[in-house]
Design a protein around this motif. Structure first.
Motif, PDB file in Angstrom:
ATOM      1  N   THR A  33       0.835  -1.205   0.000  1.00  0.00           N
ATOM      2  CA  THR A  33       0.000   0.000   0.000  1.00  0.00           C
ATOM      3  C   THR A  33       0.868   1.254   0.000  1.00  0.00           C
ATOM      4  N   GLU A  53       2.270   1.820  -3.298  1.00  0.00           N
ATOM      5  CA  GLU A  53       1.232   1.928  -4.327  1.00  0.00           C
ATOM      6  C   GLU A  53       1.306   0.787  -5.339  1.00  0.00           C
ATOM      7  N   SER A  57      -0.189  -2.853  -6.756  1.00  0.00           N
ATOM      8  CA  SER A  57      -1.535  -3.403  -6.861  1.00  0.00           C
ATOM      9  C   SER A  57      -1.718  -4.660  -6.016  1.00  0.00           C
ATOM     10  N   SER A  58      -0.592  -5.301  -5.646  1.00  0.00           N
ATOM     11  CA  SER A  58      -0.681  -6.551  -4.910  1.00  0.00           C
ATOM     12  C   SER A  58       0.560  -6.740  -4.039  1.00  0.00           C
TER      13      SER A  58
END
Length: 133
Positions: free
Chosen positions: A10, A13, A15-16
């Motif tokens: 997170t 940034e 996605s996974s």
């Protein structure tokens, strides 16, 4: 402060969090742009993540610590090819003050740090070349 893979993903940034696992296992290395961001999230200096002597890093490590790919190291009077030759440690004349100043500006370090990194890169190149001889 320990972060979970999800928290780190997170902050970066991503996605996974699976990308973090791939980095942790050594299957891939983070792209250069992630190195300074990853270091900041972990509260360490970027050179710490690169498995180099922080007091004597090669030129490639300074570039990665700045979050740059080789094709991003360019400035007036500094071509990517010239930079790559220096980073690879290829023998040749010492770079001019103008050239090392341009590199220092792009990497966000001082000129003596670039000079030392060029010397380190050349020592590393020589060691690899003589090992294969």
């Amino acid at each position: 402060m320990a972060l979970t893979r999800e928290e780190l993903a997170t902050r970066l940034e991503l996605s996974s969090p699976s990308r973090i696992r791939v980095w942790e296992t050594g299957l891939e290395r983070p792209r250069p742009r992630f190195v300074p961001r990853l270091a900041a999230a972990l509260g360490v200096e970027p050179l710490y993540l690169l498995d180099v002597d922080p007091d004597d890093p090669p030129l490639a490590a300074l570039r990665l610590a700045a979050g740059l790919a080789t094709n991003e190291v360019t400035a007036p009077g500094l071509s990517v090819m010239t930079y790559v030759r220096l980073e690879d440690g290829r023998p040749g004349a010492d770079p001019s003050t103008r050239l090392t100043t341009a590199i220092a500006d792009v990497l966000g370090v001082d000129v003596p740090r670039v000079d030392a990194a060029v010397r380190r890169s050349r020592r590393d190149h020589l060691a690899v070349a003589s090992f294969g001889a």
